[in-house]
Design a protein around this motif. Structure first.
Motif, mmCIF file in Angstrom:
data_model
loop_
_atom_site.group_PDB
_atom_site.id
_atom_site.type_symbol
_atom_site.label_atom_id
_atom_site.label_comp_id
_atom_site.label_asym_id
_atom_site.label_seq_id
_atom_site.Cartn_x
_atom_site.Cartn_y
_atom_site.Cartn_z
ATOM 1 N N PHE A 13 36.658 39.311 41.073
ATOM 2 C CA PHE A 13 37.759 40.266 41.151
ATOM 3 C C PHE A 13 38.260 40.395 42.586
ATOM 4 O O PHE A 13 39.471 40.410 42.845
ATOM 5 N N ILE A 40 36.910 38.473 35.083
ATOM 6 C CA ILE A 40 37.740 39.672 35.226
ATOM 7 C C ILE A 40 37.907 40.388 33.896
ATOM 8 O O ILE A 40 37.906 41.622 33.840
ATOM 9 N N GLU A 44 36.926 44.227 33.297
ATOM 10 C CA GLU A 44 37.843 45.205 32.707
ATOM 11 C C GLU A 44 37.228 45.841 31.468
ATOM 12 O O GLU A 44 37.403 47.041 31.215
ATOM 13 N N GLY A 65 42.860 48.990 39.814
ATOM 14 C CA GLY A 65 42.508 47.778 40.540
ATOM 15 C C GLY A 65 42.611 47.964 42.044
ATOM 16 O O GLY A 65 41.778 47.449 42.807
#
Length: 289
Positions: A13, A40, A44, A65
């Motif tokens: 990330f 990622i 998430e 983010g």
């Protein structure tokens, strides 16, 4: 659920967020584009929040983010610094122990030159004067006036031989021309160095009783009292260089060598640690000035 997501996912990330591109992140990480996307998506899912907005093959951080990127930058930067320090032996921090009088009279007036030379090294000053604190590494450096440093597991560097002598304000100059004048003068004593006058008398081959007079908790207070005309105190030349140069104290009888010296001590196993080596070199240089 653990409190932290997988480190690999955070690393992927971080790279993707820095470059706003999964493809560029994949190149830097030497993995495929799909590997970055997979990590990622896992991150998430763990967060329960989207971290990127994906549109027309491009990615942009969401507000969540952006928060995570700031945290990753701080964490990875600290990890990088710590790991580099472990590899090179640099800790960027030193615990230096010494007597309060040495700290206030000698070290603090000079330490700014060390900070200017090595601004990334933080020093904490302590008043723990025990070798066991050095051996347990609660203290990195111990500066101490000692007859003979211990052998074996302790490395000792000579900073300078100790010379002591009676000191007073210039207003006493006409009353203090020889050791025979001392009984008529107000004497000052530091409770941390109760035998200082006896030590000086023995080294200077002077007879007399030097136990009467005003007492102060420590040598720094005694020196300040002497500067302000309260009497005569005996102290190491090393600690009063500034006062002698500026003329706020005089040494009518000069100084005599005593059977002690000031040493910088550290564990033998840590002699070549980065910060310790830099501090030792600076300390020896400052002592010669």
């Amino acid at each position: 659920m653990t409190r932290l997501p997988p480190l690999r996912a955070l690393h992927h990330f971080h790279q993707a967020a820095l470059y706003s591109s999964f493809s560029v992140a994949a190149e830097h990480l030497h993995v495929t584009h799909s590997a970055v996307s997979h990590q990622i998506r896992q991150l998430e899912s763990w967060m329960g929040k989207p971290l990127f907005v994906r549109s027309n093959g491009r990615v942009k951080l969401t507000s969540h983010g952006e928060r995570l990127l700031l945290s990753c930058q701080k964490a990875f930067s600290e990890l990088s610094t710590t790991c580099a320090g472990i590899r090179t032996g640099m800790r960027h921090h030193l615990n230096v122990a010494c007597a309060p009088s040495f700290l206030s009279q000698w070290l603090i007036p000079r330490i700014s030159s060390f900070y200017q030379r090595y601004p990334d090294i933080e020093i904490q000053f302590l008043a723990q004067l025990e070798l066991d604190q050095l051996r347990s590494e609660h203290v990195d450096v111990l500066i101490l006036s000692y007859e003979q440093p211990p052998d074996g597991d302790i490395d000792a560097t000579l900073i300078g031989d100790d010379y002591i002598g009676p000191l007073c304000a210039p207003q006493f100059a006409s009353r203090f021309r020889s050791a025979q004048d001392l009984p008529a003068l107000p004497l000052l004593h530091a409770d941390t160095r109760l035998h200082a006058w006896a030590e000086w008398a023995k080294a200077a081959d002077v007879c007399g009783h030097f136990w009467v007079g005003k007492h102060f908790d420590n040598l720094t207070l005694g020196i300040q009292a002497a500067k302000n005309g309260l009497g005569v105190i005996t102290a190491p030349r090393l600690l009063v260089r500034k006062e002698l140069e500026e003329g706020s104290l005089i040494a009518p009888l000069g100084f005599v060598h005593v059977n002690r010296a000031t040493w910088m001590m550290t564990k033998e196993s840590r002699r070549n640690d980065g910060e310790i080596t830099l501090f030792r070199d600076w300390l020896c240089e400052a002592a010669q000035q």
